[in-house]
Design a protein around this motif. Structure first.
Motif, PDB file in Angstrom:
ATOM      1  N   VAL A  75     -24.135  -1.684 -21.625  1.00  0.00           N
ATOM      2  CA  VAL A  75     -23.485  -2.989 -21.580  1.00  0.00           C
ATOM      3  C   VAL A  75     -22.101  -2.868 -22.208  1.00  0.00           C
ATOM      4  O   VAL A  75     -21.928  -2.271 -23.274  1.00  0.00           O
ATOM      5  N   CYS A  76     -21.128  -3.454 -21.536  1.00  0.00           N
ATOM      6  CA  CYS A  76     -19.742  -3.407 -22.003  1.00  0.00           C
ATOM      7  C   CYS A  76     -19.356  -4.757 -22.590  1.00  0.00           C
ATOM      8  O   CYS A  76     -19.739  -5.809 -22.068  1.00  0.00           O
ATOM      9  N   SER A  77     -18.582  -4.705 -23.660  1.00  0.00           N
ATOM     10  CA  SER A  77     -18.058  -5.938 -24.233  1.00  0.00           C
ATOM     11  C   SER A  77     -16.600  -5.726 -24.617  1.00  0.00           C
ATOM     12  O   SER A  77     -16.161  -4.608 -24.875  1.00  0.00           O
ATOM     13  N   LEU A  78     -15.877  -6.815 -24.637  1.00  0.00           N
ATOM     14  CA  LEU A  78     -14.452  -6.793 -24.938  1.00  0.00           C
ATOM     15  C   LEU A  78     -14.227  -6.660 -26.436  1.00  0.00           C
ATOM     16  O   LEU A  78     -14.945  -7.252 -27.236  1.00  0.00           O
ATOM     17  N   ARG A  79     -13.232  -5.865 -26.802  1.00  0.00           N
ATOM     18  CA  ARG A  79     -12.760  -5.774 -28.185  1.00  0.00           C
ATOM     19  C   ARG A  79     -11.361  -6.370 -28.201  1.00  0.00           C
ATOM     20  O   ARG A  79     -10.378  -5.648 -28.056  1.00  0.00           O
ATOM     21  N   PRO A  80     -11.248  -7.685 -28.342  1.00  0.00           N
ATOM     22  CA  PRO A  80      -9.940  -8.330 -28.224  1.00  0.00           C
ATOM     23  C   PRO A  80      -8.918  -7.837 -29.238  1.00  0.00           C
ATOM     24  O   PRO A  80      -7.720  -7.874 -28.979  1.00  0.00           O
ATOM     25  N   GLY A  81      -9.377  -7.344 -30.380  1.00  0.00           N
ATOM     26  CA  GLY A  81      -8.441  -6.811 -31.372  1.00  0.00           C
ATOM     27  C   GLY A  81      -7.651  -5.632 -30.850  1.00  0.00           C
ATOM     28  O   GLY A  81      -6.564  -5.339 -31.337  1.00  0.00           O
ATOM     29  N   GLY A  82      -8.181  -4.960 -29.835  1.00  0.00           N
ATOM     30  CA  GLY A  82      -7.467  -3.829 -29.241  1.00  0.00           C
ATOM     31  C   GLY A  82      -6.162  -4.233 -28.587  1.00  0.00           C
ATOM     32  O   GLY A  82      -5.265  -3.415 -28.398  1.00  0.00           O
ATOM     33  N   LEU A  83      -6.033  -5.498 -28.252  1.00  0.00           N
ATOM     34  CA  LEU A  83      -4.805  -5.985 -27.616  1.00  0.00           C
ATOM     35  C   LEU A  83      -3.680  -6.245 -28.616  1.00  0.00           C
ATOM     36  O   LEU A  83      -2.548  -6.485 -28.229  1.00  0.00           O
ATOM     37  N   LEU A  84      -3.995  -6.182 -29.901  1.00  0.00           N
ATOM     38  CA  LEU A  84      -2.979  -6.482 -30.922  1.00  0.00           C
ATOM     39  C   LEU A  84      -1.778  -5.551 -30.855  1.00  0.00           C
ATOM     40  O   LEU A  84      -0.646  -5.982 -31.049  1.00  0.00           O
ATOM     41  N   ALA A  85      -1.992  -4.292 -30.559  1.00  0.00           N
ATOM     42  CA  ALA A  85      -0.874  -3.341 -30.494  1.00  0.00           C
ATOM     43  C   ALA A  85       0.094  -3.735 -29.384  1.00  0.00           C
ATOM     44  O   ALA A  85       1.310  -3.700 -29.571  1.00  0.00           O
ATOM     45  N   ALA A  86      -0.447  -4.131 -28.234  1.00  0.00           N
ATOM     46  CA  ALA A  86       0.414  -4.555 -27.126  1.00  0.00           C
ATOM     47  C   ALA A  86       1.111  -5.869 -27.460  1.00  0.00           C
ATOM     48  O   ALA A  86       2.307  -6.035 -27.196  1.00  0.00           O
ATOM     49  N   ARG A  87       0.359  -6.803 -28.039  1.00  0.00           N
ATOM     50  CA  ARG A  87       0.947  -8.095 -28.400  1.00  0.00           C
ATOM     51  C   ARG A  87       2.112  -7.910 -29.365  1.00  0.00           C
ATOM     52  O   ARG A  87       3.187  -8.486 -29.182  1.00  0.00           O
ATOM     53  N   ASP A  88       1.926  -7.075 -30.383  1.00  0.00           N
ATOM     54  CA  ASP A  88       2.975  -6.862 -31.375  1.00  0.00           C
ATOM     55  C   ASP A  88       4.213  -6.225 -30.754  1.00  0.00           C
ATOM     56  O   ASP A  88       5.338  -6.579 -31.077  1.00  0.00           O
ATOM     57  N   TRP A  89       4.002  -5.288 -29.849  1.00  0.00           N
ATOM     58  CA  TRP A  89       5.132  -4.625 -29.186  1.00  0.00           C
ATOM     59  C   TRP A  89       5.913  -5.634 -28.358  1.00  0.00           C
ATOM     60  O   TRP A  89       7.142  -5.687 -28.417  1.00  0.00           O
ATOM     61  N   VAL A  90       5.215  -6.462 -27.592  1.00  0.00           N
ATOM     62  CA  VAL A  90       5.866  -7.469 -26.756  1.00  0.00           C
ATOM     63  C   VAL A  90       6.581  -8.504 -27.621  1.00  0.00           C
ATOM     64  O   VAL A  90       7.715  -8.895 -27.320  1.00  0.00           O
ATOM     65  N   GLU A  91       5.945  -8.939 -28.697  1.00  0.00           N
ATOM     66  CA  GLU A  91       6.567  -9.939 -29.568  1.00  0.00           C
ATOM     67  C   GLU A  91       7.854  -9.426 -30.201  1.00  0.00           C
ATOM     68  O   GLU A  91       8.812 -10.183 -30.369  1.00  0.00           O
ATOM     69  N   ARG A  92       7.875  -8.148 -30.556  1.00  0.00           N
ATOM     70  CA  ARG A  92       9.086  -7.578 -31.154  1.00  0.00           C
ATOM     71  C   ARG A  92      10.259  -7.703 -30.186  1.00  0.00           C
ATOM     72  O   ARG A  92      11.356  -8.097 -30.563  1.00  0.00           O
ATOM     73  N   TYR A  93      10.032  -7.404 -28.919  1.00  0.00           N
ATOM     74  CA  TYR A  93      11.110  -7.490 -27.939  1.00  0.00           C
ATOM     75  C   TYR A  93      11.362  -8.921 -27.491  1.00  0.00           C
ATOM     76  O   TYR A  93      12.485  -9.261 -27.111  1.00  0.00           O
ATOM     77  N   SER A  94      10.382  -9.760 -27.567  1.00  0.00           N
ATOM     78  CA  SER A  94      10.570 -11.175 -27.270  1.00  0.00           C
ATOM     79  C   SER A  94      11.540 -11.777 -28.280  1.00  0.00           C
ATOM     80  O   SER A  94      12.459 -12.519 -27.909  1.00  0.00           O
ATOM     81  N   ALA A  95      11.362 -11.456 -29.556  1.00  0.00           N
ATOM     82  CA  ALA A  95      12.261 -11.955 -30.601  1.00  0.00           C
ATOM     83  C   ALA A  95      13.686 -11.440 -30.367  1.00  0.00           C
ATOM     84  O   ALA A  95      14.666 -12.184 -30.518  1.00  0.00           O
ATOM     85  N   PHE A  96      13.809 -10.184 -29.966  1.00  0.00           N
ATOM     86  CA  PHE A  96      15.123  -9.592 -29.688  1.00  0.00           C
ATOM     87  C   PHE A  96      15.817 -10.364 -28.567  1.00  0.00           C
ATOM     88  O   PHE A  96      16.968 -10.769 -28.704  1.00  0.00           O
ATOM     89  N   TRP A  97      15.107 -10.575 -27.457  1.00  0.00           N
ATOM     90  CA  TRP A  97      15.722 -11.248 -26.314  1.00  0.00           C
ATOM     91  C   TRP A  97      15.972 -12.722 -26.591  1.00  0.00           C
ATOM     92  O   TRP A  97      16.966 -13.282 -26.109  1.00  0.00           O
ATOM     93  N   THR A  98      15.151 -13.360 -27.367  1.00  0.00           N
ATOM     94  CA  THR A  98      15.384 -14.757 -27.721  1.00  0.00           C
ATOM     95  C   THR A  98      16.682 -14.872 -28.524  1.00  0.00           C
ATOM     96  O   THR A  98      17.511 -15.752 -28.260  1.00  0.00           O
ATOM     97  N   ALA A  99      16.867 -13.965 -29.468  1.00  0.00           N
ATOM     98  CA  ALA A  99      18.099 -13.976 -30.269  1.00  0.00           C
ATOM     99  C   ALA A  99      19.319 -13.717 -29.387  1.00  0.00           C
ATOM    100  O   ALA A  99      20.359 -14.371 -29.537  1.00  0.00           O
TER     101      ALA A  99
END
Length: 114
Positions: A75-99
């Motif tokens: 049985v497979c289950s999602l580990r949503p915490g695994g997405l944190l690395a991608a979220r943090d990377w995207v947020e870093r560049y989102s802040a850059f482009w917003t500025a």
């Protein structure tokens, strides 16, 4: 706390590689609704169990999915915490482009005032 840290330290490269495939993204969507067997994950794609298992393996390696043995099934289950690395990377560049866009907006307003 320990599991959170293991998930958080996951490489964004592995996460983006895993999410780069539309089949694996759909599997993540399915797993966000419920735990599923590899066979159940394979069904909508009309793929073999071996093919689905390879996709699940990539998701496991990226820290996005965990496979558990339940009786005779895997049985497979999602580990949503695994997405944190991608979220943090995207947020870093989102802040850059917003500025950058805010600075452009300000420059255009100043140019229009002249």
């Amino acid at each position: 706390m320990f599991n959170y840290m293991v998930e958080y330290l996951q490489s964004p490269d592995l996460v983006f590689r895993a999410l780069g495939d539309p089949t694996r993204r759909r599997m993540i969507e399915q797993l966000s609704q419920a735990e599923l067997t590899v066979g159940e994950l394979a069904e909508p794609f009309e793929m073999t169990l071996a093919g689905a298992s390879k996709h699940v393996g990539v998701l496991e390696q990226a820290g996005l999915v965990v496979r558990k043995k339940r009786g005779r099934e895997r049985v497979c289950s999602l580990r949503p915490g695994g997405l944190l690395a991608a979220r943090d990377w995207v947020e870093r560049y989102s802040a850059f482009w917003t500025a950058r866009l805010d600075a452009l907006d300000q420059a255009l307003k100043e140019d229009g005032d002249e």
